[in-house]
Design a protein around this motif. Structure first.
Motif, mmCIF file in Angstrom:
data_model
loop_
_atom_site.group_PDB
_atom_site.id
_atom_site.type_symbol
_atom_site.label_atom_id
_atom_site.label_comp_id
_atom_site.label_asym_id
_atom_site.label_seq_id
_atom_site.Cartn_x
_atom_site.Cartn_y
_atom_site.Cartn_z
ATOM 1 N N LYS A 137 0.701 -1.219 -0.063
ATOM 2 C CA LYS A 137 0.015 0.081 -0.024
ATOM 3 C C LYS A 137 1.010 1.284 0.188
ATOM 4 O O LYS A 137 0.679 2.218 -0.924
ATOM 5 C CB LYS A 137 -0.924 0.017 1.335
ATOM 6 C CG LYS A 137 -1.823 1.311 1.322
ATOM 7 C CD LYS A 137 -2.888 0.962 2.498
ATOM 8 C CE LYS A 137 -3.770 2.344 2.490
ATOM 9 N NZ LYS A 137 -3.051 3.368 2.861
ATOM 10 N N ALA A 138 1.826 1.178 0.856
ATOM 11 C CA ALA A 138 2.643 2.389 0.940
ATOM 12 C C ALA A 138 3.470 2.836 -0.304
ATOM 13 O O ALA A 138 3.691 4.163 -0.608
ATOM 14 C CB ALA A 138 3.659 2.188 2.098
ATOM 15 N N VAL A 139 3.773 1.860 -0.908
ATOM 16 C CA VAL A 139 4.941 2.195 -2.132
ATOM 17 C C VAL A 139 4.008 3.143 -3.219
ATOM 18 O O VAL A 139 4.584 3.928 -3.853
ATOM 19 C CB VAL A 139 5.340 0.862 -2.871
ATOM 20 C CG1 VAL A 139 4.220 0.134 -3.791
ATOM 21 C CG2 VAL A 139 6.379 1.115 -3.978
ATOM 22 N N LYS A 140 2.676 2.915 -3.341
ATOM 23 C CA LYS A 140 1.907 3.586 -4.111
ATOM 24 C C LYS A 140 1.592 4.953 -3.519
ATOM 25 O O LYS A 140 1.898 5.865 -4.347
ATOM 26 C CB LYS A 140 0.619 2.997 -4.424
ATOM 27 C CG LYS A 140 0.503 1.831 -4.855
ATOM 28 C CD LYS A 140 -0.876 1.029 -4.670
ATOM 29 C CE LYS A 140 -1.157 -0.441 -5.453
ATOM 30 N NZ LYS A 140 -2.174 -1.038 -4.999
ATOM 31 N N GLU A 141 1.558 5.320 -2.392
ATOM 32 C CA GLU A 141 1.737 6.551 -1.714
ATOM 33 C C GLU A 141 2.891 7.431 -1.947
ATOM 34 O O GLU A 141 2.879 8.417 -2.166
ATOM 35 C CB GLU A 141 0.940 6.238 -0.066
ATOM 36 C CG GLU A 141 -0.129 5.980 0.030
ATOM 37 C CD GLU A 141 -0.346 5.346 1.547
ATOM 38 O OE1 GLU A 141 -1.509 5.268 1.911
ATOM 39 O OE2 GLU A 141 0.772 5.366 2.183
#
Length: 244
Positions: free
Chosen positions: A124-128
């Motif tokens: 999830k964080a890599v997209k943010e």
């Protein structure tokens, strides 16, 4: 301390302290749209911190609030780059470029690790963080290739924070023992290429300082960390156990 707990705390503390600094720009950014953008970036960082601290807490018998609000300065293991004062907007964008580029490379590797929780957080964080990198990049280019004043301020920010970047890539026995961890030293080459490409495009000069600060991972912080924690933890420590 369990290696997995220690590793989750490293990543969680980085995100938590970065979120606190980013939030300081809300209502202080140079334009209304930027207030919203930095608010969203800070919330992304806070969400990452919550997930990681919840995981560390679940493995150590503590809550995320206890880890965030009731640890003392020497118990935090974030890199010093995250805790430095914001300075002007050029400094803020330099830090976001340096830190978000590191996070993007780290989470991209971590999302395929064998630990399902860490992989899920990273996925999830890599997209943010991809957005954070793009946001910082556009501002570095805009300021660096703008007026004489904006160029000078952007250059000053890049130069001032460069001596705190090597700590991002320090390896140690913990990451070498822990099979699910990403060895940060393996990210340095790609990080350097990406960051220097942005700096070159911005018409700013490449930072030349060779001295590098260190100590955050072992709980040794700058003088600014205590003031940051005093603000971050004030309400929780003034009203322990309060709910609303």
């Amino acid at each position: 301390m369990n290696d997995l707990v220690a590793y989750a705390l490293r990543l969680g503390d980085d995100a938590l302290i970065a979120a606190q600094r980013t939030a300081e720009w809300i209502a202080a950014a140079p334009q209304l749209e930027e207030d919203v953008a930095l608010g969203n970036i800070g919330l992304d960082q806070l969400g990452q911190a919550r997930s990681l601290l919840q995981y560390a807490g679940s493995l150590s018998g503590r809550t995320e609030d206890a880890l965030a609000y009731f640890r003392d300065e020497r118990e935090f293991v974030n890199v010093q780059l995250c805790e430095l004062p914001n300075g002007d907007f050029g400094h803020a964008m330099a830090r976001l470029l340096y830190f978000a580029t590191y996070q993007h490379l780290l989470y991209d590797e971590l999302r395929t690790c064998a630990d399902e929780t860490l992989a899920g957080v990273a996925g999830k964080a890599v997209k943010e963080v991809a957005y954070h990198v793009d946001h910082a990049t556009q501002w570095v280019l805009r300021l660096g290739d703008g007026t004489d004043e904006s160029h000078a301020r952007m250059q000053a920010g890049l130069d001032a924070l460069w001596p705190y970047t090597a700590e991002l890539f320090e390896s140690d026995e913990l990451v070498q023992r822990l099979s699910v961890a990403v060895d940060p030293s393996s990210l340095r080459g790609a990080w350097t290429d990406r960051v220097l490409d942005v700096i070159d495009q911005s018409t700013c000069g490449r930072p030349s300082s060779t001295y590098q600060h260190t100590g955050g991972r072992s709980g040794r912080h700058t003088e600014h960390m205590g003031y940051l924690l005093a603000e971050l933890q004030h309400v929780a420590r003034s009203h322990p156990g309060a709910t609303w």
